[in-house]
Enzyme design. Structure first.
Site, PDB file in Angstrom:
ATOM      1  N   TYR A   6     -16.572   1.787  13.861  1.00 19.10           N
ATOM      2  CA  TYR A   6     -15.617   0.774  13.597  1.00 19.10           C
ATOM      3  C   TYR A   6     -14.742   1.012  14.717  1.00 19.10           C
ATOM      4  CZ  TYR A   6     -12.985   4.760  11.958  1.00 19.10           C
ATOM      5  OH  TYR A   6     -12.158   5.702  11.940  1.00 19.10           O
ATOM      6  N   PHE A  48      -5.460   1.041  16.447  1.00 19.15           N
ATOM      7  CA  PHE A  48      -4.999   2.301  15.683  1.00 19.15           C
ATOM      8  C   PHE A  48      -5.938   3.477  15.417  1.00 19.15           C
ATOM      9  CE2 PHE A  48      -5.580  -0.943  12.427  1.00 19.15           C
ATOM     10  CZ  PHE A  48      -6.392  -0.268  11.660  1.00 19.15           C
ATOM     11  N   ASP A  49      -7.095   2.880  15.466  1.00 12.31           N
ATOM     12  CA  ASP A  49      -8.258   3.974  15.244  1.00 12.31           C
ATOM     13  C   ASP A  49      -9.733   3.362  15.538  1.00 12.31           C
ATOM     14  OD1 ASP A  49      -9.260   6.202  14.052  1.00 12.31           O
ATOM     15  OD2 ASP A  49      -9.452   5.645  12.013  1.00 12.31           O
ATOM     16  N   ILE A  91     -10.239   2.197   2.042  1.00  9.99           N
ATOM     17  CA  ILE A  91      -9.558   1.209   1.425  1.00  9.99           C
ATOM     18  C   ILE A  91     -10.326  -0.068   0.923  1.00  9.99           C
ATOM     19  CG2 ILE A  91      -7.713   1.661   3.143  1.00  9.99           C
ATOM     20  CD1 ILE A  91      -8.644  -0.603   5.095  1.00  9.99           C
ATOM     21  N   TYR A 105      -3.370  -1.611   3.575  1.00 12.19           N
ATOM     22  CA  TYR A 105      -2.232  -0.409   2.928  1.00 12.19           C
ATOM     23  C   TYR A 105      -1.223  -0.893   2.250  1.00 12.19           C
ATOM     24  CZ  TYR A 105      -5.095   2.881   5.858  1.00 12.19           C
ATOM     25  OH  TYR A 105      -5.757   3.742   6.267  1.00 12.19           O
ATOM     26  N   PHE A 150     -10.766  -5.105  11.530  1.00 10.16           N
ATOM     27  CA  PHE A 150     -11.545  -3.890  11.982  1.00 10.16           C
ATOM     28  C   PHE A 150     -13.088  -4.625  12.368  1.00 10.16           C
ATOM     29  CE2 PHE A 150      -9.056  -1.831   8.668  1.00 10.16           C
ATOM     30  CZ  PHE A 150      -8.921  -0.839   9.192  1.00 10.16           C
TER      31      PHE A 150
END
Length: 604
Positions: free
Chosen positions: A88, A99-100, A119, A145, A162
């Site tokens: 991902y 961010f990731d 999530i 979130y 994502f």
């Protein structure tokens, strides 16, 4: 608490569910650490997170765009409880900031779907993917979130994007809902059939613990539901959902594997073959059982008037001993003509081309095979081939009439030979052939109606011989609906009512028969038998009423109601002197179509 500190809220969430990456913690996270995808907390897990959600119907807060389709032929999607492995890349929807990313770490991520480990948007979105698919998901804050976000990387009320690739997933099922048996699919099976309770199967079973082999049962036959194995509960529960060739691994606690494995065990189970067992006896009384040991081709089976090529390889008795005099042979015959014994006639109509079967018959006497003995016979068969006859829907009206007449004659031959069940099937075929004749030409319509009537009457004659009295009565009613004075239908209905102990109805029909033919022997004897039967029933009723009235006081017990009987006293001497020949008269099927539509009372 009242102000809802972000730090406190996130730490509480981390206690409720494991984070996306178990080796990281929500506290003291550095900028280069991955953002945890789990721990949304109960307040974020709405009702729409049901395990039953259709994977193709995503909620409004989850938007999906497929970047690359799954490979052709890939259809399965993971379900709740399955272990999925993904790559991902996560970015902010507002400005595209990454961010990731598991790709930047060059390490795929694995989690259990539908368990709140990630999530909410992930649990919902990944469940819609197929293996090898690459998709982009845009998640609303309530599926990411929420209002708190995850500072410093994810701000409050942030929508996230994502890009997810489903690398693989392992299907896992908690079979009993208690964690006692966890099923993992190792290899897919083929086809669509799955065995049912009481189905015989051949399986392969290996037992191990922590990678160390404990026992190898090899390949053997097993009857589902028999309880023959100590771990049968787990195995049978698994087998009824397996396809041929499927390989499953069952991780079982000690409660499901028996005392021999006190620490539990892992079962490697392969379904090698399914033996479909079918009751092919006409009366479904298990007198003729077919066990399929080799699958046939396609779906079509030989029908009436098809030519079959049936190979019989072996014959044994109930003890498994070879029958003396048996000769293996390929039999060629027209289905339904009675060229082979009834056991083979009924079995072949439930076989496919190339199918192999073991046939267990209570009776099977077939001279062509050298089978002449009484008692149970077990045959090994294979339907090598069959040749189709012309389907009736392809026939013209004239061809249907010719075909119907030929099959009616076959039925008559079988009836004379005492093969009533086979004869019944032939008459049914013809009667059904002419069930709708409104569009026929006038000259053909009359012939078809007459042939349907004759075959329906002959159905009744067969049903009486087989003691199928309710069915015989129904057949007679069909004829009497259009021809209320048909003598054969009246008499055979009277016989059926006698068999059902409806004696008054029997006498009523016999009276009508005697109005047409006062000298009819069989009708007079049947009337006397029915009167005797009714008297016996009256006696039983009188005794029953007497017991019921004992508690009501003393006094005479009234006679049960009796309908006025047909007076046969003046003919009693004549009836007593008459002998009944069952081979003639109403018990015999019609051998030819009568021009006036009414059969003679004394015979066809």
């Amino acid at each position: 608490l009242a102000q809802g500190s972000s730090t406190f809220a996130l730490n509480c969430q981390s206690l409720r569910a494991p984070c996306f990456a178990p080796h990281h913690y929500l506290t003291a996270m550095s900028d280069d650490e991955e953002v945890p995808m789990g721990g949304m907390g109960d307040e974020m897990m709405g009702d729409d997170m049901s395990d039953d959600m259709d994977a193709n119907e995503l909620p409004d807060g989850v938007q999906k765009e497929i970047i690359r389709e799954a490979p052709a032929g890939t259809f399965k999607t993971p379900k709740a409880g399955d272990e999925v492995t993904v790559h991902y890349v996560g970015t902010l929807h507002a400005d595209g900031t990454e961010f990731d990313s598991s790709r930047s770490r060059d390490k795929a991520f694995t989690f259990t779907l539908g368990q709140g480990q990630v999530i909410k948007g992930w649990d919902v979105g990944v469940a819609s993917m197929k293996k090898g698919e690459l998709a982009k998901f845009t998640l609303a804050p309530e599926y990411a979130y929420g209002p708190e976000g995850h500072p410093p990387k994810i701000p409050e009320n942030a929508s996230l994007v994502f890009e997810v690739e489903l690398l693989d997933f392992v299907s896992k099922d908690d079979l009993f809902g208690d964690g006692g048996v966890i099923k993992v699919l190792v290899a897919e099976g083929s086809g669509w059939k799955t065995p049912k309770e009481k189905t015989e199967v051949r399986i392969s079973l290996k037992i191990s613990k922590d990678g160390s082999p404990l026992d190898d049962k090899g390949s053997f036959e097993h009857l589902i539901g028999s309880g023959a194995l100590p771990m049968a509960k787990a195995i049978d529960k698994t087998l009824v959902n397996m396809k041929k060739g499927e390989h499953c691994q069952l991780t079982c606690s000690k409660e499901y594997v028996g005392d021999s494995y006190p620490d539990g065990a892992v079962l490697d189970l392969i379904l090698e073959e399914m033996y479909e067992v079918m009751d092919v006896s006409p009366g479904k009384d298990q007198s003729l059982m077919k066990k399929q040991v080799k699958e046939g081709e396609g779906y079509e089976k030989p029908k009436d008037s098809f030519k079959a090529f049936l190979r019989v390889d072996s014959a044994t008795d109930s003890e498994g001993k070879a029958i003396t005099g048996f000769s293996a042979k390929t039999l060629e015959f027209v289905v339904g003509d009675g060229s082979v014994c009834d056991a083979l006639e009924f079995a072949v109509t439930e076989m496919k081309k190339g199918e192999g079967a073991i046939l267990t018959a209570a009776v099977c006497q077939e001279a062509q095979l050298g089978l002449t003995q009484e008692g149970q016979v077990i045959l090994t068969l294979e339907l090598e081939d069959f040749e189709k006859a012309k389907d009736t829907w392809e026939m013209s009206e004239e061809e249907k009439l010719e075909f119907g007449a030929a099959r009616k004659d076959v039925g008559a031959k079988l009836f004379k030979a005492g093969r009533f069940q086979l004869a019944l099937e032939r008459y049914k075929k013809v009667a059904d052939l002419f069930s709708y004749i409104d569009n026929y030409k006038e000259e053909n319509k009359a012939k078809a109606a007459e042939m349907k009537k004759v075959c329906t009457l002959n159905k009744a004659a067969c049903q009486l011989k087989l003691k199928l009295f309710s069915e015989a009565k129904a057949s007679c009613n069909i004829v009497l609906k259009d021809s209320s004075d048909n003598v054969k239908a009246l008499f055979r209905r009277a016989q059926a009512d006698f068999g059902l102990k409806n004696f008054m109805d029997c006498i009523r029909d016999v009276k009508k028969v005697l109005e047409f033919d006062p000298q009819n022997r069989e009708a007079r004897v049947l009337a006397k038998d029915a009167q005797a039967g009714q008297k016996e029933e009256d006696k039983k009723s009188k005794g029953l009423f007497g017991k019921m009235c004992q508690a009501l006081g003393k006094g005479p017990i009234p006679e049960p109601y009796k309908e006025k009987k047909f007076d046969l006293e003046d003919e009693a001497d004549m009836a007593d002197d008459m002998e009944v020949d069952e081979s003639k008269g109403q018990g015999e099927p019609d051998m030819e179509v009568k021009s006036d539509g009414v059969a003679a009372a004394a015979g066809a």
